[in-house]
Scaffold this motif. Structure first.
Motif, PDB file in Angstrom:
ATOM      1  N   TYR A  58      -4.665  -0.014   6.808  1.00 19.30           N
ATOM      2  CA  TYR A  58      -5.971  -0.636   6.571  1.00 19.30           C
ATOM      3  C   TYR A  58      -5.916  -1.532   5.333  1.00 19.30           C
ATOM      4  O   TYR A  58      -6.450  -1.187   4.269  1.00 19.30           O
ATOM      5  N   PRO A  59      -5.293  -2.697   5.453  1.00 16.88           N
ATOM      6  CA  PRO A  59      -5.133  -3.584   4.286  1.00 16.88           C
ATOM      7  C   PRO A  59      -6.450  -4.127   3.735  1.00 16.88           C
ATOM      8  O   PRO A  59      -6.480  -4.609   2.605  1.00 16.88           O
ATOM      9  N   GLU A  60      -7.521  -4.041   4.525  1.00  9.87           N
ATOM     10  CA  GLU A  60      -8.816  -4.542   4.059  1.00  9.87           C
ATOM     11  C   GLU A  60      -9.537  -3.525   3.172  1.00  9.87           C
ATOM     12  O   GLU A  60     -10.570  -3.849   2.575  1.00  9.87           O
ATOM     13  N   ALA A  80       4.959   1.928  -2.256  1.00 11.81           N
ATOM     14  CA  ALA A  80       3.930   0.920  -1.993  1.00 11.81           C
ATOM     15  C   ALA A  80       4.424  -0.455  -2.420  1.00 11.81           C
ATOM     16  O   ALA A  80       4.224  -1.455  -1.717  1.00 11.81           O
ATOM     17  N   ALA A  81       5.073  -0.519  -3.576  1.00 12.83           N
ATOM     18  CA  ALA A  81       5.601  -1.790  -4.059  1.00 12.83           C
ATOM     19  C   ALA A  81       6.673  -2.333  -3.119  1.00 12.83           C
ATOM     20  O   ALA A  81       6.704  -3.537  -2.814  1.00 12.83           O
ATOM     21  N   GLU A  82       7.537  -1.454  -2.636  1.00 11.50           N
ATOM     22  CA  GLU A  82       8.592  -1.875  -1.719  1.00 11.50           C
ATOM     23  C   GLU A  82       8.009  -2.433  -0.419  1.00 11.50           C
ATOM     24  O   GLU A  82       8.581  -3.338   0.188  1.00 11.50           O
ATOM     25  N   ARG A  83       6.858  -1.892  -0.018  1.00 12.11           N
ATOM     26  CA  ARG A  83       6.219  -2.332   1.221  1.00 12.11           C
ATOM     27  C   ARG A  83       5.261  -3.509   0.990  1.00 12.11           C
ATOM     28  O   ARG A  83       4.609  -3.974   1.919  1.00 12.11           O
ATOM     29  N   GLY A  84       5.173  -3.956  -0.249  1.00 12.58           N
ATOM     30  CA  GLY A  84       4.323  -5.096  -0.568  1.00 12.58           C
ATOM     31  C   GLY A  84       2.839  -4.809  -0.519  1.00 12.58           C
ATOM     32  O   GLY A  84       2.027  -5.727  -0.343  1.00 12.58           O
ATOM     33  N   THR A  86      -0.789  -4.057  -1.930  1.00  9.60           N
ATOM     34  CA  THR A  86      -1.555  -4.333  -3.155  1.00  9.60           C
ATOM     35  C   THR A  86      -2.925  -3.664  -3.127  1.00  9.60           C
ATOM     36  O   THR A  86      -3.737  -3.898  -4.032  1.00  9.60           O
ATOM     37  N   ASN A  87      -3.184  -2.857  -2.125  1.00  8.15           N
ATOM     38  CA  ASN A  87      -4.505  -2.243  -1.962  1.00  8.15           C
ATOM     39  C   ASN A  87      -4.499  -0.743  -2.213  1.00  8.15           C
ATOM     40  O   ASN A  87      -5.365  -0.018  -1.730  1.00  8.15           O
ATOM     41  N   VAL A  88      -3.525  -0.251  -2.958  1.00  9.10           N
ATOM     42  CA  VAL A  88      -3.485   1.172  -3.291  1.00  9.10           C
ATOM     43  C   VAL A  88      -3.061   1.312  -4.752  1.00  9.10           C
ATOM     44  O   VAL A  88      -2.179   0.594  -5.227  1.00  9.10           O
ATOM     45  N   ARG A  89      -3.753   2.216  -5.479  1.00  9.93           N
ATOM     46  CA  ARG A  89      -3.462   2.499  -6.871  1.00  9.93           C
ATOM     47  C   ARG A  89      -3.211   3.997  -7.030  1.00  9.93           C
ATOM     48  O   ARG A  89      -3.634   4.799  -6.199  1.00  9.93           O
ATOM     49  N   PHE A  90      -2.560   4.356  -8.130  1.00  6.47           N
ATOM     50  CA  PHE A  90      -2.168   5.740  -8.370  1.00  6.47           C
ATOM     51  C   PHE A  90      -2.650   6.132  -9.763  1.00  6.47           C
ATOM     52  O   PHE A  90      -2.238   5.531 -10.759  1.00  6.47           O
TER      53      PHE A  90
END
Length: 213
Positions: A58-60, A80-84, A86-90
């Protein structure tokens, strides 16, 4: 910036993993996080890989994986970074700090995935489905927001259902064997713990609930 190579020789490499957490632009300490528009929060996210997969689907939507252990969360951040993505934070924080991290009435969905069941009765106040936490979830959820819970421990799950009903939550979907049910495949994304429990012959219990308004 911290150099992970300075921390390699340490007990279980934990300092090394914390250095990786500190260096990731996707990772935040509690006092670094500024309230922002978030759709979905996973509480007790462990390594955060469950949230990573949801974010990919769900990139939106905007996701946060929250856990008190940054050395675990960094795994999800780097994947997440490897998969590019930008919509998830930790975010490294405690569950009791949720109201300080997110705006009231702003979340569409809260996931609680395999939290510590704290089986001793004297520890019931620490369970993430006790009335104190349910009150926090209720305050954070948007008017049509939902709470999703997955767990392998049947006693804890039954107890959690009792808390939800007693607190006035409406049970929308329920399964005592999620992976044999016809419920959404999104619910069946495996957490790391879930893979272990299933391999040991346990089943996943699931409930989707919303607070009465």
């Amino acid at each position: 910036m911290l150099d992970p190579n300075d921390f390699i020789i340490s007990r279980k490499r934990k300092k090394y993993r914390f250095a990786k957490f500190a260096n990731s632009p996707l990772c935040y300490e509690f006092d670094e996080w500024a309230k922002q528009a978030i759709d979905v929060v996973e509480v007790g996210a462990g390594n955060g890989l469950f949230s990573v997969e949801l974010a990919a689907r769900y990139p939106e939507r905007q996701f946060v994986a929250l856990d008190v252990k940054g050395d675990r969360l960094q795994h999800g951040a780097y994947q997440a970074a490897e998969r590019g993505l930008t919509n998830v934070r930790f975010v490294r924080a405690r569950a009791d700090q949720l109201l300080e991290l997110f705006e009231a009435g702003s979340l569409a969905l809260i996931w609680v995935t395999f939290p510590d069941p704290f089986p001793r009765k004297r520890s019931a106040g620490r369970r993430l489905t006790n009335p104190t936490f349910l009150t926090k979830y209720r305050e954070l959820l948007a008017p049509r927001g939902m709470l999703h819970l997955k767990h392998d421990n049947r006693d804890f799950f039954h107890w959690s259902l009792e808390q939800l009903v007693s607190d006035g939550w409406h049970i929308e979907e329920l399964s005592f064997d999620l992976h044999e049910s016809e419920l959404s495949n999104d619910y069946k994304i495996l957490t790391t713990y879930e893979q272990r429990w299933l391999s040991e012959g346990l089943v996943t219990n699931f409930v989707k609930a919303c607070p009465y308004r």
